[in-house]
Each structure stands twice: as structure tokens, then as C-alpha cells.
Design an enzyme around this catalytic site. Structure first.
Site, PDB file in Angstrom:
ATOM      1  CB  CYS A   2      76.158  44.015   0.504  1.00 57.92           C
ATOM      2  SG  CYS A   2      77.456  45.240   0.800  1.00 57.92           S
ATOM      3  CB  ALA A  21      77.898  46.091   4.677  1.00 53.38           C
ATOM      4  CG  HIS A  42      79.394  38.962  10.100  1.00 51.40           C
ATOM      5  ND1 HIS A  42      78.104  38.663  10.465  1.00 51.40           N
ATOM      6  CD2 HIS A  42      79.462  40.306  10.033  1.00 51.40           C
ATOM      7  CE1 HIS A  42      77.423  39.782  10.618  1.00 51.40           C
ATOM      8  NE2 HIS A  42      78.227  40.794  10.348  1.00 51.40           N
TER       9      HIS A  42
HETATM   10 FE1  CFM Z   1      76.755  41.520  15.740  1.00 54.24          FE
HETATM   11 FE2  CFM Z   1      76.373  42.548  13.496  1.00 54.24          FE
HETATM   12 FE3  CFM Z   1      76.909  44.015  15.673  1.00 54.24          FE
HETATM   13 FE4  CFM Z   1      74.656  42.691  15.536  1.00 54.24          FE
HETATM   14 FE5  CFM Z   1      73.759  44.854  14.310  1.00 54.24          FE
HETATM   15 FE6  CFM Z   1      75.427  44.752  12.289  1.00 54.24          FE
HETATM   16 FE7  CFM Z   1      75.973  46.264  14.435  1.00 54.24          FE
HETATM   17 MO1  CFM Z   1      74.101  46.927  12.760  1.00 54.24          MO
HETATM   18  S1  CFM Z   1      75.149  41.036  14.338  1.00 54.24           S
HETATM   19  S2  CFM Z   1      75.894  42.943  17.161  1.00 54.24           S
HETATM   20  S3  CFM Z   1      72.699  43.408  15.653  1.00 54.24           S
HETATM   21  S4  CFM Z   1      78.127  42.685  14.541  1.00 54.24           S
HETATM   22  S5  CFM Z   1      73.342  44.848  12.222  1.00 54.24           S
HETATM   23  S6  CFM Z   1      76.395  43.101  11.354  1.00 54.24           S
HETATM   24  S7  CFM Z   1      76.337  46.661  12.388  1.00 54.24           S
HETATM   25  S8  CFM Z   1      74.059  46.814  15.038  1.00 54.24           S
HETATM   26  S9  CFM Z   1      77.506  46.085  15.980  1.00 54.24           S
END
Ligand code: CFM
Length: 586
Positions: free
Chosen positions: A78, A81, A210
């Protein structure tokens, strides 16, 4: 310049992709098979999100960043998150308060493994899970008073430099004004207090979170301290969250080269570092999806240019270091970078060669977040493995097709929901980092800024690209492709393993890592070697094979094909329960 990882010499096709040992299915027929189960409307939508990479040089338009169809089992999270958990959560001396019921805070606490190791004198609040614990009273009468009290209490106990407040779904629904509460608390306490309207429902996935996080960090933190760090070649590493210690690997690699990191956003970072990150001279972006907004806004306001890098994989790390050296245009730095690459590769190559001999010809499929499904393909390629299918959970078209499609991306109601900050050049602090002549010389040498070309261009012709993959599609993929390993998340990990395929969890790395830079690459090769060369997964017998009536098998199928499982709910009993006791429970 010598190429350090040799992917074209042995066992590769003319485009440099490793050759696959097992015969591969026809991707067009596989795609049809994935889609045929869906009702018409769903099939039409999924068809746009499920493509065959027929021309990598000209990526086809993919349906991305759209709502998941209800009923489809998605991997997505979500907006809350994405904001609290992903982008700001890792800042270790900012005190994070979740305004909402206790579950939102508890389930966003530490499972992502964004590690922190503050230097002496710094504080680390990451081991705390703080929440206003809203109950029925606050939902009915409002939660602002409880939030104000929580901020005061947190301040009294911890005396942090900054407090960040995150709104969860009910807060948006009842209309608590968290921003006013934060502003009043800031005046009262004399520390920085700011809020994020990142209610879970705000966007179609964590991606919206984000953007909201980038806006808030930019407005409330960046630019508060104009004192630059000492050190040459000052950069910020953006979109690196120190999962399993990745940022530490990247930091120490850059340090060996003599490159100073002012701030990593946001892996193992302090409040202080964020406030002065606008003093660096280059932003390098690892995860484009989560932080491109910040890179763009900082360039507009402060004149710091950005480039895309990837420190996942040996050859990618070498390429990224060279790109940074090229930007700074210093012989000293270039020489040092080459020395470091040579040293690191001397250590990595024997590991890589040994493992490649055992792994080459094997296949992988990756379904992760918004950047890893792309970056980790390089690690597989390093050891002779081919990615036959990949997709993001929540990335946008530019992450698939490259940033040149940005002007053609339609802004829909869901994206319009997220504030787009109006940023202008700072009247006193904007400083172009290069003269037009220097930029022209860089361009003439093939150097490009803001240069994310997306996942599709780097994938093999004929590979499947699947956005927001559903459980049904994942199961079909396993049945038809039988990849040697799947990299994905915790929600589907155990389904994959029960179907006899090893699963590398690429969000928190299970308990492994780091995987970044050269040392991390060796860790990853070794782990994949163990996973794809063990027979253990072939010995697993999933429950639905032993008992075809198991309710887990109750997938939607056209009526005619459903006759055999129609009976299941009537005959299946919960363990330890009788038909009578179930009846009594209603
Ligand atoms: Fe970027 Fe992410 Fe991340 Fe990502 Fe991810 Fe994530 Fe993550 Mo889980 S896009 S690289 S592939 S910040 S889904 S929202 S939490 S691994 S560090």
C-alpha cells in the site's frame, strides 16, 4: 578499456545472452495460456500488462501503474508501506510515528531488513515501532488529540531531532489534520515535526507512497544545512536502502575509489546527512522507481545532475564506477577506479568462473518491486543464467520502456491524486555543476544524464514481461517454463517452493545478503549455485498432489473443467473438526 566480465565468449548467443540448456516453450502460446482463464474484461486488461519482448530495441507499450483488478491475488503493498516503510523508514534518528491502528505500525516494522549502524553519538530508533494505536474512540471522535499527545510523549522520552508522522487509511477517512498537529508540535517543541498524508488507499500501490515521501523529505529536510562535507568527488547515492547491508558494500567500494558519499537516501542515513545532501555534486540513482522524483527536484532547485547506476552485479558495478569517474573527469579518480575494479575482479572472477561452470544454461524468472526485477538479471547473467520472464509489482512505464516514454504517459485520476510539487531554481543556492562546454564534452564522449533505459531493452528477445503478476499467472509460468529459480517476495515464496522450484526472496533477502557491489555479487552467486544445484525441491510433494480435494486447489476454472473439484468444500473438514462442530460454529 578491458571488459571485466566475459559474457560473450563461452555459451552465449550473438546478442551476448547465455544459451539456455533446456528446450524453451513458445512465449506467444504461453501468454495465451496465461490469459485464457480470465473473464473478457479482465483478460483485456491483463493482456496489456503481459507482453512478449518481441523487439528489445523498441519496447512495446505496457500497461503499468494501473489498478489491480479485484479478485486477482497481487504482490503489491500500500501507499503507507511505500512512504513509511520504504523511503523514510530507514532514516535511523528520525522518530517515526504511525498515526493509526496498531497493526499498520507493527507490520511495517523491521521486516524489510533496512539495516542501520549509527556512528557513536548518533541515535537509532529503528528498533522501535511507534504508533498512536487508534481505537474506536478516536475513529469516532477524531484522533488529533491523541496524535499531539503521542508526539509530546515521544519527545519527552527520546528528545529526537525530528519526528515524522504517517497517516494510515482511517486517518484520511475521518479527516484528522495531521499537518496542523505537526506544525503546532514543531512550534511547541522546537524540533522538526512533519507529516505525510500517505493513507494506504491513496494510490494503486506503494509507488504512490514513494512520491509522497520524496515530496515530504524534499520540503521538510533537504536544504536545511548548507555546510558541505569535506572530501573530494562528493555524491549522493539515491534509491539504496541498505537491505541486508547493501549500502555498506557500496559505501566501502566508493570509499576505496576516493569518492565521498554525502548521503545515501535512505539506507542507514541520519537526519543530518539528509539536511545537507543538496551540497553534493552528483546524484547517482540506483532504484529509479522510488526516488527519481527527488533526483529531478534537486536538479531543478540546486543544479545537481543525476545519472542512473546499478551496483548489482560485477560488470554493472564496474560500469557504474566508470560512469561516475567520467562525470568528474579527473585522471586521479579514473586511475583509482580502474585499480579498484581490477582488484575487485581479481577476487570475484575465480568465484564467478567456478559457479558459472555449474549454473550456465539455467533459467530464472524475477518478479519484484520496481527495480530489482531488472537489476538482478545482471547477477544471473554473470553466472551464465538467462532470465526468461520478469516483471515489476508496481513500476511505471518508464521503468520498463525507458525514460523517453515519459512525455507519452497518460496521467490518470490515480496519479493526479498525488501532489506534484512546483519546484524552481533556488535564487541563492542553485549552482550548475558543469559549464555548458564541459557538458558538451561529456556528451561528445557518449556520457548521458537522466539515462534510465528501462528493463525491456536489456532482456532477451522472446522473454515474457509481466506487470503486477497474479498468482494464477505465476503458477502457469512454473508449469510451462519450469525455471530453475524464481526471485520474488514472501507472499508467493512458499507456493513456488511447493511447486518444486527454489525461490530467492529479493525484498529482505530471506536472511542473506549483502548482494551489492563485488563482494555482494560473490554472495549472490554462491547462494544461487546452492539453490539451483540441490535436488531438494524436486523431492517436495505439495499437499494438493497428495490430496486433490485440498481447498488450495480451488482456482477459478471454466465451469466444464470444474466438475472434479466442485465437491471439495462439502467433503473437506478443518483439521480436528467434525461436521457437527462446524455446523454449530455456523
Ligand atoms: Fe526500489 Fe522499492 Fe527497493 Fe525496489 Fe523492492 Fe520495495 Fe525493496 Mo521490496 S522499488 S529497490 S524492488 S525501493 S519492493 S518499494 S521494499 S525490495 S528496497
Amino acid at each position: 578499456m578491458s571488459e571485466n566480465i566475459d559474457t560473450t565468449a563461452d555459451g552465449c548467443d550473438s546478442e551476448g545472452f547465455p544459451l539456455v540448456t533446456a528446450p524453451q516453450p513458445d512465449p506467444v502460446a504461453a501468454r495465451e495460456e496465461f490469459l485464457k482463464i480470465y473473464p473478457d474484461k479482465t483478460r483485456k486488461k491483463r493482456a496489456k500488462q503481459l507482453l512478449v519482448n518481441s523487439d528489445p530495441a523498441k519496447p512495446a507499450e505496457i500497461g503499468a501503474n494501473s489498478r489491480t483488478i479485484p479478485g486477482i491475488m497481487t504482490q503489491r503493498g500500500c501507499t503507507y508501506a511505500g512512504c513509511r516503510g520504504v523511503v523514510i523508514g530507514p532514516m535511523h534518528d528520525v522518530l517515526h510515528i504511525t498515526h493509526g491502528p496498531v497493526g499498520c505500525s507493527f507490520y511495517s516494522w523491521q521486516t524489510r531488513r533496512n539495516l542501520a549502524r549509527p556512528t557513536p553519538g548518533q541515535t537509532n530508533y529503528l528498533q522501535y515501532s511507534m504508533t498512536t494505536d487508534m481505537m474506536e474512540d478516536e475513529i469516532i471522535f477524531g484522533g488529533e488529540k491523541k496524535l499531539a499527545a503521542a508526539i509530546r510523549e515521544a519527545y519527552r522520552i527520546f528528545k529526537p531531532k525530528a519526528i515524522a508522522v504517517y497517516a494510515t487509511c482511517p486517518v484520511g477517512l475521518i479527516g484528522d489534520d495531521i499537518h496542523t498537529v505537526c506544525r503546532l508540535a514543531k512550534e511547541e517543541l522546537g524540533i522538526n515535526v512533519f507529516g505525510f498524508s500517505c493513507e494506504g488507499y491513496k494510490g494503486v500501490s506503494q509507488s504512490a507512497g514513494h512520491h509522497i515521501a520524496n515530496n515530504g523529505v524534499f520540503k521538510h529536510m533537504v536544504g536545511l544545512n548548507d555546510t558541505p562535507d569535506e572530501g573530494e568527488f562528493r555524491i549522493n547515492v539515491f534509491g539504496e536502502y541498505n537491505i541486508g547491508g547493501d549500502a555498506w558494500e557500496i559505501d566501502s567500494l566508493l570509499k576505496k575509489c576516493g569518492i565521498h558519499v554525502t548521503a545515501t537516501l535512505s539506507g542507514d542515513i541520519s537526519y543530518e546527512q539528509v539536511t545537507k545532501c543538496h551540497t553534493a555534486d552528483l546524484n547517482v540513482v540506483q532504484c529509479h522507481r522510488s526516488i527519481n522524483y527527488m533526483a529531478e527536484m534537486m536538479e531543478t532547485k540546486y543544479g545537481i545532475p543525476w545519472i542512473k547506476v546499478n551496483f548489482i552485479g560485477g560488470s554493472s558495478s564496474a560500469k557504474s564506477l566508470r560512469k561516475i569517474a567520467k562525470y568528474f573527469d579527473s585522471k586521479k579518480l579514473t586511475d583509482r577506479v580502474e585499480e579498484v575494479i581490477a582488484q575487485e575482479m581479481a577476487a570475484l572472477r575465480p568465484v564467478q568462473d567456478e559457479i558459472k561452470a555449474r549454473c550456465k544454461g539455467k533459467t530464472a524468472a524475477l518478479f519484484v518491486g520496481g527495480s530489482r526485477a531488472h537489476h538482478y538479471q545482471d547477477l544471473f547473467k554473470d553466472i551464465g543464467m538467462t532470465t526468461v520472464a520478469a516483471g515489476y509489482e508496481f513500476a511505471h512505464r518508464d521503468d520498463y520502456e525507458g525514460r523517453d516514454v515519459l512525455p507519452s504517459i497518460k496521467i490518470d485520476a490515480d496519479s493526479r491524486n498525488i501532489e506534484q510539487l512546483n519546484v524552481e531554481a533556488d535564487p541563492t543556492r542553485f549552482r550548475a555543476r558543469k559549464t555548458p562546454e564541459q557538458d558538451a564534452a561529456l556528451a561528445a564522449g557518449g556520457f548521458t544524464y537522466r539515462d534510465y533505459e528501462g528493463m525491456v531493452r536489456e532482456m532477451k528477445k522472446g522473454a515474457l514481461i509481466i506487470d503486477d503478476i497474479s498468482h494464477h499467472e505465476l503458477e502457469k509460468l512454473i508449469e510451462i517454463y519450469k525455471p530453475d529459480v524464481i526471485a520474488s517476495g514472501i507472499k508467493e515464496k512458499f507456493i513456488i517452493e511447493k511447486m518444486g522450484i527454489p525461490c530467492k526472496q529479493l525484498h529482505s533477502y530471506d536472511y542473506g545478503g549483502p548482494y551489492a557491489a563485488f563482494t555482494g555479487a560473490a554472495n549472490f552467486y554462491k547462494e544461487i549455485d546452492r539453490m539451483v544445484n540441490t535436488k531438494v525441491w524436486k523431492l517436495v510433494s505439495p499437499p494438493w498432489k497428495r490430496d486433490p480435494q485440498t481447498p488450495a486447489r480451488l482456482v477459478y476454472q471454466p465451469k466444464a473443467a470444474r466438475a472434479d473439484i466442485e465437491e471439495a468444500p462439502k467433503t473437506w473438514k478443518a483439521p480436528g473438526k467434525t461436521a457437527e462442530s462446524l455446523k454449530a460454529e455456523g
